[in-house]
Structures are given as structure tokens and as C-alpha cells.
Design a protein around this motif. Structure first.
Motif, mmCIF file in Angstrom:
data_model
loop_
_atom_site.group_PDB
_atom_site.id
_atom_site.type_symbol
_atom_site.label_atom_id
_atom_site.label_comp_id
_atom_site.label_asym_id
_atom_site.label_seq_id
_atom_site.Cartn_x
_atom_site.Cartn_y
_atom_site.Cartn_z
ATOM 1 N N ARG A 31 40.700 35.016 25.757
ATOM 2 C CA ARG A 31 42.162 35.053 26.424
ATOM 3 C C ARG A 31 42.333 33.962 27.220
ATOM 4 N NH1 ARG A 31 42.107 41.431 27.599
ATOM 5 N NH2 ARG A 31 40.118 41.078 28.384
ATOM 6 N N ASN A 103 32.299 38.326 30.749
ATOM 7 C CA ASN A 103 33.653 37.757 30.750
ATOM 8 C C ASN A 103 34.186 37.022 31.801
ATOM 9 O OD1 ASN A 103 34.128 40.184 32.170
ATOM 10 N ND2 ASN A 103 36.480 40.258 31.430
ATOM 11 N N TYR B 33 33.631 39.971 40.315
ATOM 12 C CA TYR B 33 33.196 38.543 39.943
ATOM 13 C C TYR B 33 33.569 37.896 41.140
ATOM 14 C CZ TYR B 33 34.979 40.525 35.475
ATOM 15 O OH TYR B 33 35.188 41.446 34.192
ATOM 16 N N TYR B 35 33.755 33.651 42.541
ATOM 17 C CA TYR B 35 33.852 32.196 42.276
ATOM 18 C C TYR B 35 33.988 31.488 43.445
ATOM 19 C CZ TYR B 35 35.738 34.150 37.986
ATOM 20 O OH TYR B 35 35.838 34.938 36.653
ATOM 21 N N PHE B 45 32.913 29.884 38.250
ATOM 22 C CA PHE B 45 32.115 31.120 38.436
ATOM 23 C C PHE B 45 30.892 31.274 38.759
ATOM 24 C CE2 PHE B 45 31.064 35.185 36.582
ATOM 25 C CZ PHE B 45 29.704 34.990 36.147
ATOM 26 N N TYR B 48 28.722 37.992 38.029
ATOM 27 C CA TYR B 48 29.458 38.979 37.683
ATOM 28 C C TYR B 48 28.597 40.289 37.598
ATOM 29 C CZ TYR B 48 31.185 42.264 34.065
ATOM 30 O OH TYR B 48 31.600 43.390 33.332
ATOM 31 N N ILE B 55 25.156 41.530 35.888
ATOM 32 C CA ILE B 55 25.316 41.316 34.341
ATOM 33 C C ILE B 55 25.480 40.032 33.949
ATOM 34 C CG2 ILE B 55 26.973 41.483 32.444
ATOM 35 C CD1 ILE B 55 25.996 44.444 33.835
ATOM 36 N N ASP B 56 25.778 38.972 34.852
ATOM 37 C CA ASP B 56 25.612 37.427 34.436
ATOM 38 C C ASP B 56 25.752 36.831 35.840
ATOM 39 O OD1 ASP B 56 28.072 35.392 32.748
ATOM 40 O OD2 ASP B 56 26.150 34.926 33.567
ATOM 41 N N SER B 58 24.812 33.431 35.752
ATOM 42 C CA SER B 58 24.593 32.257 35.411
ATOM 43 C C SER B 58 25.175 30.966 36.129
ATOM 44 C CB SER B 58 24.978 31.916 33.785
ATOM 45 O OG SER B 58 26.574 32.110 33.696
ATOM 46 N N PHE B 91 35.948 33.311 46.413
ATOM 47 C CA PHE B 91 36.872 34.355 45.896
ATOM 48 C C PHE B 91 36.304 35.553 44.967
ATOM 49 C CE2 PHE B 91 41.050 32.365 46.961
ATOM 50 C CZ PHE B 91 40.740 31.096 47.121
ATOM 51 N N MET B 97 37.872 47.388 33.468
ATOM 52 C CA MET B 97 36.873 47.167 32.336
ATOM 53 C C MET B 97 36.710 46.030 31.553
ATOM 54 S SD MET B 97 37.640 50.722 30.187
ATOM 55 C CE MET B 97 36.589 50.196 29.042
ATOM 56 N N ARG B 98 36.138 44.871 32.350
ATOM 57 C CA ARG B 98 36.021 43.787 31.601
ATOM 58 C C ARG B 98 37.432 43.245 31.059
ATOM 59 N NH1 ARG B 98 31.083 43.581 27.751
ATOM 60 N NH2 ARG B 98 32.069 41.595 27.107
ATOM 61 N N ASN B 99 38.319 43.415 31.865
ATOM 62 C CA ASN B 99 39.672 43.030 31.728
ATOM 63 C C ASN B 99 40.427 42.107 32.454
ATOM 64 O OD1 ASN B 99 42.495 43.485 30.358
ATOM 65 N ND2 ASN B 99 41.743 45.535 29.982
ATOM 66 N N ILE B 100 41.764 41.940 32.710
ATOM 67 C CA ILE B 100 42.200 41.188 33.685
ATOM 68 C C ILE B 100 41.733 41.149 35.052
ATOM 69 C CG2 ILE B 100 44.457 40.273 34.618
ATOM 70 C CD1 ILE B 100 45.923 41.342 32.114
ATOM 71 N N GLN B 101 41.331 39.866 35.413
ATOM 72 C CA GLN B 101 40.754 39.853 36.825
ATOM 73 C C GLN B 101 41.904 39.728 37.862
ATOM 74 O OE1 GLN B 101 37.410 37.247 36.758
ATOM 75 N NE2 GLN B 101 36.896 37.658 34.651
#
Lengths: 117, 112
Positions: A31, A103, B33, B35, B45, B48, B55-56, B58, B91, B97-101
Motif C-alpha cells: 500500500r 508491515n 510501531y 518510528y 521505522f 514493530y 516482530i521486527d 530491523s 512517534f 491487524m497489520r492494517n492502517i497505522q
């Protein structure tokens, strides 16, 4: 490494004029988002673009996505002073493109828009 | 439904001190998340998390930085022995659900 580039970095325009901000990215993504940030504030979500050819409009702003060219544009019509802010595009790396569990968003460098009366 | 809450909004620390930044996600959101935004730059980033799991990570610096999202309570971003280069806006964003942040207002860290 995914790169997201915006241009221009700074845009000074007069009220009533039209202009376009460009966002290029270097790999496929799930996206693409456009955000607005006022000085010292958080990010306000403007648009989410999901698929090739997607076009969304809200007021004087219109965003489009060309996944084949890996290009998104944010078009400003008849600018007004209230639109002065920094605009970011962000590409989401998710399950479809990243293959993993993340994501995360990769942000562009931002475009500082100053609309002069 | 309250948005993503971050506190403090502003944090001043001297070099060598610890900074703790808190993030309470929106109700019903289990994905967080972090940032970082350096002056005049875009957001980068960092990490997460889901409840009790990283989860991440990196984007996290290898040293001095850590993050957690416990079963109860807010997510915490912890910076040990801060240096001037850590001065930035941090931030937090959450999603269901791993959707719009959805982003919080940020914490602006100044290291003296």
C-alpha cells in the motif's frame, strides 16, 4: 534496499495555483500512504492507495498511484494558505511484498509546502 | 475512542541518562510501531511489536535501545545512556491487524 524519493523537497506556491508532488519508490509494495504533518505535530493520514490506477480525492487534494511506474502523485488544486504543511508519502512493506511478518512503513523525505497569499 | 496516546510529549535528558517513552495504542489495537524523526528528515521505522512479542526490530540501533509491549500496560521504548544524536521526535503508531497505522502525537526528546 527500498528507497522512497519525493520531489520537490520544498515547494513555494501562490494561492490559487495548481501543483503536483511526486513520490517514486524502488520496489513493489502493499500500500501507499500520504500523510500531512504540521510543525511540531503528529501525522495526519490523508490517503491510502491500494492498487494500480487508484485515485482518491479530498477537497483540493487528489492522490493517484501507478504501481507499474512505482509512482504516486499528490495534486494540489487552487492552493490555499491552510494547505501549508509537510507532506510525506510512505510505502508499506507487508506480507505480499516482504514475505515476512512485518508491515512497516518506509517514508519519503517529505515535501515542505508553503502557500503564499 | 481515544487515539494513540504518547507520553511524555517533551522529554529533556542529560547525556548518559535513560529515557523512557510510553505509548498506549488505540482501544482494540494489538500492533504497535515505533518510528524516529530526526530534524528536517522523514520518519524512520524502528520496531514493530505485538503483545509480548517483538516482530521486527530491523530499524533499532544495536545498542542502548530496547522496546517492549507487555501483556498489560503501554508499550515502552527505552534508550539507555542517551547521547546528543538521540535527540529527535519519536512517534508511535498502532493498528488493529497489520492494517492502517494511526499515529500518536509523538515524544520530542532533547538531550543536553
Amino acid at each position: 534496499e527500498l528507497k522512497v524519493e519525493q520531489n520537490p523537497l520544498f515547494l513555494s506556491m501562490q494561492e490559487g495555483k495548481n501543483y503536483t508532488i511526486y513520490c517514486n519508490y524502488s520496489t513493489t509494495s502493499d500500500r501507499l500512504y500520504w500523510y500531512r504533518q504540521d510543525p511540531g505535530k503528529s501525522l495526519e493520514s490523508l490517503f491510502v492507495l491500494l492498487s494500480n490506477g487508484a485515485v482518491k480525492q479530498e477537497g483540493r487534494l487528489m492522490a493517484s498511484l501507478d504501481t507499474k511506474a512505482r509512482l504516486s502523485t499528490l495534486h494540489i488544486t487552487a492552493a490555499v494558505h491552510d494547505l501549508s504543511a509537510t507532506y510525506f508519502c510512505a510505502v508499506e512493506l507487508g506480507r505480499q511484498t516482504y514475505g515476512g511478518a512485518t508491515n512497516k512503513l518506509i517514508f519519503g523525505t517529505g515535501t515542505l509546502l508553503a502557500v503564499q497569499p | 475512542n481515544a487515539g494513540v496516546m504518547q507520553n511524555p510529549r517533551h522529554l529533556v535528558r542529560r547525556r548518559g541518562q535513560e529515557a523512557r517513552l510510553r505509548c498506549s495504542p488505540m482501544k482494540g489495537h494489538s500492533h504497535v510501531y515505533w518510528y524516529r524523526q530526526l530534524p528536517e528528515e522523514g520518519l524512520k521505522f524502528m520496531v514493530y511489536l505485538q503483545k509480548e512479542n517483538i516482530i521486527d526490530e530491523s530499524g533499532m540501533p544495536k545498542e542502548r535501545f530496547s522496546a517492549e509491549f507487555p501483556k498489560e500496560g503501554p508499550s515502552i521504548l527505552r534508550i539507555q545512556q542517551v547521547v546528543r544524536g538521540d535527540s529527535a521526535a519519536y512517534f508511535c503508531a498502532s493498528s488493529p491487524m497489520r492494517n492502517i497505522q494511526y499515529f500518536g502525537a509523538g515524544t520530542r526528546l532533547s538531550v543536553l
